[in-house]
Design an enzyme around this catalytic site. Structure first.
Site, short mmCIF file in Angstrom:
data_model
loop_
_atom_site.label_atom_id
_atom_site.label_comp_id
_atom_site.label_asym_id
_atom_site.label_seq_id
_atom_site.Cartn_x
_atom_site.Cartn_y
_atom_site.Cartn_z
N ASP A 168 9.40 -1.95 4.56
CA ASP A 168 9.49 -3.11 3.66
C ASP A 168 8.13 -3.72 3.37
O ASP A 168 7.98 -4.94 3.28
CB ASP A 168 10.45 -4.18 4.24
CG ASP A 168 11.87 -3.67 4.40
OD1 ASP A 168 12.17 -2.57 3.91
OD2 ASP A 168 12.69 -4.37 5.04
N ASP A 210 20.19 -1.53 9.27
CA ASP A 210 20.01 -0.09 9.03
C ASP A 210 19.04 0.56 10.02
O ASP A 210 18.84 1.79 9.98
CB ASP A 210 19.65 0.21 7.57
CG ASP A 210 18.25 -0.21 7.15
OD1 ASP A 210 17.33 -0.22 7.98
OD2 ASP A 210 18.08 -0.52 5.95
N ASP A 227 16.95 -5.56 10.66
CA ASP A 227 17.69 -4.92 9.57
C ASP A 227 18.72 -3.99 10.22
O ASP A 227 18.36 -3.11 11.01
CB ASP A 227 16.70 -4.13 8.70
CG ASP A 227 17.34 -3.50 7.47
OD1 ASP A 227 18.53 -3.12 7.53
OD2 ASP A 227 16.62 -3.35 6.47
N HIS A 231 13.56 -6.36 -1.55
CA HIS A 231 13.87 -6.22 -0.12
C HIS A 231 13.00 -5.14 0.54
O HIS A 231 12.94 -5.08 1.77
CB HIS A 231 15.36 -5.96 0.13
CG HIS A 231 15.82 -4.56 -0.11
ND1 HIS A 231 16.88 -3.99 0.56
CD2 HIS A 231 15.36 -3.60 -0.95
CE1 HIS A 231 17.06 -2.74 0.15
NE2 HIS A 231 16.16 -2.49 -0.76
N HIS A 237 13.09 1.08 7.57
CA HIS A 237 12.11 0.99 6.49
C HIS A 237 10.99 0.01 6.86
O HIS A 237 11.22 -0.90 7.65
CB HIS A 237 12.78 0.50 5.21
CG HIS A 237 14.04 1.23 4.86
ND1 HIS A 237 15.28 0.80 5.26
CD2 HIS A 237 14.24 2.39 4.17
CE1 HIS A 237 16.20 1.65 4.82
NE2 HIS A 237 15.61 2.63 4.16
N ASP A 277 13.77 -1.85 11.85
CA ASP A 277 14.20 -1.40 10.52
C ASP A 277 13.96 0.11 10.40
O ASP A 277 13.04 0.64 11.02
CB ASP A 277 13.35 -2.14 9.46
CG ASP A 277 13.98 -2.23 8.08
OD1 ASP A 277 14.62 -1.26 7.65
OD2 ASP A 277 13.79 -3.27 7.43
N GLU A 314 21.15 -7.16 5.80
CA GLU A 314 21.58 -5.90 5.17
C GLU A 314 22.97 -5.43 5.64
O GLU A 314 23.31 -4.25 5.45
CB GLU A 314 20.53 -4.78 5.35
CG GLU A 314 19.15 -5.11 4.74
CD GLU A 314 19.08 -4.99 3.21
OE1 GLU A 314 20.08 -4.57 2.57
OE2 GLU A 314 18.02 -5.35 2.65
N HIS A 342 17.19 -8.05 2.82
CA HIS A 342 16.01 -8.29 3.65
C HIS A 342 14.88 -9.01 2.92
O HIS A 342 13.90 -9.42 3.55
CB HIS A 342 15.50 -6.98 4.28
CG HIS A 342 14.94 -7.15 5.65
ND1 HIS A 342 14.70 -6.10 6.49
CD2 HIS A 342 14.57 -8.27 6.35
CE1 HIS A 342 14.19 -6.56 7.64
NE2 HIS A 342 14.10 -7.88 7.56
#
Ligand code: DIR
Ligand code: MN
Ligand code: MN
Ligand code: MN
Length: 314
Positions: free
Chosen positions: A123, A229, A227, A136, A121, A119, A272, A96
């Site tokens: 980031d 994830d 992303d 990332h 996360h 995401d 990712e 990412h």
């Protein structure tokens, strides 16, 4: 309508190798055929070739800063070229950190773009707040004007300047946010929808508020940075930092359907995807590994585990 597909096989924005095989795995799954069947003219520009600099010392505890900076500079030019040529662009990562170059290149053509970041996360660590050092987990901090005075000069990134306002960004799917990131989100008043918010509001209301927040003042191009994830690990285990409690299949697809319906999608990142990882060693796509000469018993990939959410929003 024409779609440009751009592969970015790059993994040095984090420490686990394998995510550089994402573009091939996504193409092998039939991306180009599916887009063609939807009657889009697809231009597959193939994969970029990234140089891995031999002399690239850590900056603070950030690994490969010059290699990541250079890769993003190259990607930025490619995305800018594709958008400038009139295509809707799909960037296949790679990790990412590539969103830095993708969004920057997009902004060269569309300075008024807005950004939807899907995401687990945020980031949005800076090199000073990052627990891991991995770039990332810092992409958004490089983009935001509002963080300019909190960002040190990272070697490899002098080609770009931050250009995005915090109010032009919305997060969806957050559930693993570091303490420094939480302070940044709150201080800058960034609009975000954590998994808990999605539980409470439902994904339909989340998308209503998201699109209203970004588009009510004026219609403008959308950059969707997705992303993988963000999805629950039961759906998308082949990723470097999976976190339990993610988006269902329908929630994830609903987000993209609502963005599609605006008619404003301009660039999308799919990042990712790491085909060398899986819920168990047996679950890894061993045909993919064999065909591509990968060792899925690589010790770098054996310490793989699924996170429990590190931070709950209240
Ligand atoms: C963590 C993990 N917040 C970091 N970030 C990830 O390293 O900064 N981003 N995995 O996708
Ligand atoms: Mn991410
Ligand atoms: Mn993530
Ligand atoms: Mn974590």
């Amino acid at each position: 309508h024409s779609v440009a597909v751009l592969g970015a096989p790059f993994s040095k924005g984090q420490k686990r190798r394998g995510v550089e095989h994402g573009p091939k795995a996504i193409r092998d799954a039939g991306l180009v055929e599916r887009l063609s069947n939807l009657d889009y003219a697809v231009h597959d520009f193939g994969d970029l070739t990234f140089k891995h600099l031999e002399k690239d010392e850590h900056f603070m505890h950030v690994p490969f800063p010059r290699t990541v900076g250079r890769a993003n500079q190259l990607l930025s030019g490619a995305v800018s070229g594709a958008v400038g040529a009139g295509h809707t662009c799909i960037m296949l990562g790679g990790d990412h950190s590539l969103a830095i170059g993708s969004v920057e290149g997009h902004a060269q053509q569309c300075p008024d773009l807005c950004l939807i970041w899907v995401d687990a996360h945020a980031d949005i660590n800076t090199p000073l707040t990052s627990p891991s050092g991995n770039l990332h987990g810092q992409s958004v901090a490089f983009l935001l004007k509002d963080l300019q005075n909190k960002m040190p000069e990272v070697p490899g990134f002098s080609w770009m300047k931050p250009f995005l306002s915090a109010r032009d960004l919305v997060y969806i799917g957050l559930r693993d946010v570091d303490p420094g990131e939480h302070i940044i989100l709150k201080t800058l008043g960034i609009q975000y929808f954590s998994m808990r918010d999605i539980d409470r509001m439902g994904i339909q209301r989340v998308m209503e508020v998201t699109l209203d927040h970004l588009l009510a003042r004026k219609q403008r191009p959308i950059h969707l940075s997705f992303d993988i994830d963000a999805f629950d690990p039961s759906l998308a285990p082949a990723t470097g930092t999976p976190v339990n409690g993610g988006l269902t299949y329908r929630e994830g697809i609903y987000v993209t359907e609502e963005i599609h319906n605006t008619g404003l999608l301009s660039v999308m990142d799919v990042v990712e995807v790491n085909p060398t990882l899986g819920a168990t060693p047996e679950a890894v796509d061993s045909d993919f590994s064999k065909q591509n000469g990968l060792d899925h018993n690589d010790p770098e990939n054996l310490d793989y585990y699924i996170h429990t959410p590190s931070f709950f929003f209240t």
